[in-house]
Design an enzyme around this catalytic site. Structure first.
Site, mmCIF file in Angstrom:
data_model
loop_
_atom_site.group_PDB
_atom_site.id
_atom_site.type_symbol
_atom_site.label_atom_id
_atom_site.label_comp_id
_atom_site.label_asym_id
_atom_site.label_seq_id
_atom_site.Cartn_x
_atom_site.Cartn_y
_atom_site.Cartn_z
ATOM 1 N N LEU A 217 47.358 40.927 42.124
ATOM 2 C CA LEU A 217 47.117 39.687 41.236
ATOM 3 C C LEU A 217 46.368 40.052 39.977
ATOM 4 C CD1 LEU A 217 45.816 37.131 43.964
ATOM 5 C CD2 LEU A 217 48.077 37.281 42.752
ATOM 6 N N GLY B 211 39.983 44.696 37.633
ATOM 7 C CA GLY B 211 38.829 44.859 36.615
ATOM 8 C C GLY B 211 37.667 45.635 37.175
ATOM 9 N N GLY B 212 36.377 45.396 36.627
ATOM 10 C CA GLY B 212 35.404 46.390 36.777
ATOM 11 C C GLY B 212 34.912 46.270 38.259
ATOM 12 N N GLY C 141 36.949 46.025 41.318
ATOM 13 C CA GLY C 141 38.061 46.121 42.160
ATOM 14 C C GLY C 141 39.291 45.637 41.881
ATOM 15 N N LYS D 122 40.941 41.762 48.528
ATOM 16 C CA LYS D 122 40.130 42.311 47.133
ATOM 17 C C LYS D 122 39.769 43.603 47.889
ATOM 18 C CE LYS D 122 36.350 41.714 43.906
ATOM 19 N NZ LYS D 122 35.383 40.805 43.520
ATOM 20 N N ASP E 276 43.862 31.029 36.988
ATOM 21 C CA ASP E 276 42.502 31.040 36.217
ATOM 22 C C ASP E 276 42.761 30.397 34.983
ATOM 23 O OD1 ASP E 276 43.152 32.700 34.244
ATOM 24 O OD2 ASP E 276 42.846 34.644 35.338
ATOM 25 N N ASP F 193 28.229 35.886 36.066
ATOM 26 C CA ASP F 193 29.239 36.140 35.214
ATOM 27 C C ASP F 193 30.344 35.019 35.485
ATOM 28 O OD1 ASP F 193 30.675 37.683 33.238
ATOM 29 O OD2 ASP F 193 31.554 38.884 34.812
#
Length: 337
Positions: A81, A84-85, A87, A104, A171, A211
């Site tokens: 999917l 990123g930073g 995983g 994940k 998203d 975040d």
């Protein structure tokens, strides 16, 4: 990152989360200012290759292999999917009932923040936060804004989280792109109303996401009204809203002005700043939001928006954190009501 999440525990039982402290071992000045998307389904599903664990202890190695086998017997992993930073996330399903999940994978050297439970054991803060949220949920999986943790596995060299995956959903970053322009103000209001409510809920549980951004907000699209879900708690922490932090974790471009000035920030005012950033990006798609550009008046608030909407955005993006309203105050703002 297009990530999703889910409910419950791990094979070794749940740590007590009423106490403990945050332990962030690796300072991260910026973890993903954008997104790295995976290949599309048409290009073929990205299947994970089995990982060999470099472990000298034979008994531990056997234990790890059993855990991997247990995971693979319970879940089927499919295509990627996003990454990123913190995983990589794959689509998947639970074998017994074909329930969709997100899987994940987090290398241990990318578990930046940890939590020490009442037994003295250190676990990933992402697991600790999601388990605390799950403990206080009165409903079933999917009943609250934060995505639920369904299962987790510590495999020595990596952590695997099995998370709720709402379908259909996308998203907010992709949701805005699909609109090919700013969202209608009324739709943005629906999203922000839910987002502020979710942020207040986290604050009441002394959880600081750190975040919140369009890439970490999932929008369920299965009904006429978009529903907000919060994802990616990998940089979060347990804290009082007024406690000052001296190491910044999150997206550097969105860091609040107080961090730029004094290298200190706190949960409440920072989260309110993030509400303003999300709303700005929702109604001003195109150039990415940068705090430095906004402070230099290079990113003006559109005058085509209603006065109440402009005011809501301005108060969230107030430079002085002492003058910035609290989450509970902005929840009562006329634009949201």
């Amino acid at each position: 990152m297009d990530q999703d999440s889910a409910k419950q525990t791990k094979t070794r039982g749940s740590p007590a989360l009423s106490g403990g402290h945050e332990s962030c071992n690796t300072p991260v000045q910026e973890v993903t200012v954008g997104k790295r998307k995976s290949r599309t389904d048409d290009e073929g599903a990205n299947r994970e290759k089995k990982r060999r664990l470099d472990i000298k202890d034979t008994e531990l190695e056997v234990c790890q292999e059993v855990t991997v086998a247990e995971f693979e017997a319970k879940y089927q992993q499919q295509y990627m999917l996003g990454a990123g930073g913190c995983g990589s996330v794959f689509a998947g399903f639970r074998r017994k009932d074909y329930h969709p999940v997100a899987i994940k994978h987090i290398p241990k050297d990318q578990v930046y923040c940890k939590h020490q439970d009442d037994t003295g054991r250190e676990i990933s803060i992402e697991v600790a936060v999601m388990m605390r949220l799950q403990e206080e949920k009165s409903g079933s999986v999917g009943a609250s804004a934060p995505i639920s943790l369904l299962d987790w596995y510590d495999l020595g060299q990596e952590l695997i989280l099995v998370l709720e995956r709402p379908v259909p959903a996308v998203d907010l970053y992709e949701y805005i792109l699909a609109n090919k322009g700013p969202l209608p103000e009324e739709e943005a209001k629906i999203i922000l109303r839910q987002l502020v409510k979710a942020a207040v809920h986290l604050q009441d549980n002394e959880i600081f996401h750190r975040d919140i951004k369009v890439e970490n907000i999932l929008i369920e699209t299965g009904s006429d009204v978009p529903r907000v879900r919060l994802i990616d708690f990998g940089l979060s922490c347990f804290t009082k809203q007024e406690t000052l932090k001296g190491v910044f974790y999150g997206t550097r471009w969105h860091a609040p002005p107080e961090w730029r000035r004094s290298r200190q920030y706190s949960a409440g005012p920072t989260t309110v700043w993030q509400m303003g950033v999300v709303l700005f990006q929702t109604l001003h798609p195109g150039e990415p939001f940068k705090t430095s550009s906004f402070l230099k008046n290079l990113l003006p608030i559109s005058e085509t928006l209603s006065e109440k909407c402009q005011d809501f955005m301005r108060v969230c993006l107030t430079q002085d954190p002492k003058e910035r309203p609290s989450l509970k105050q902005i929840r009562l703002h006329p634009w949201l009501n």
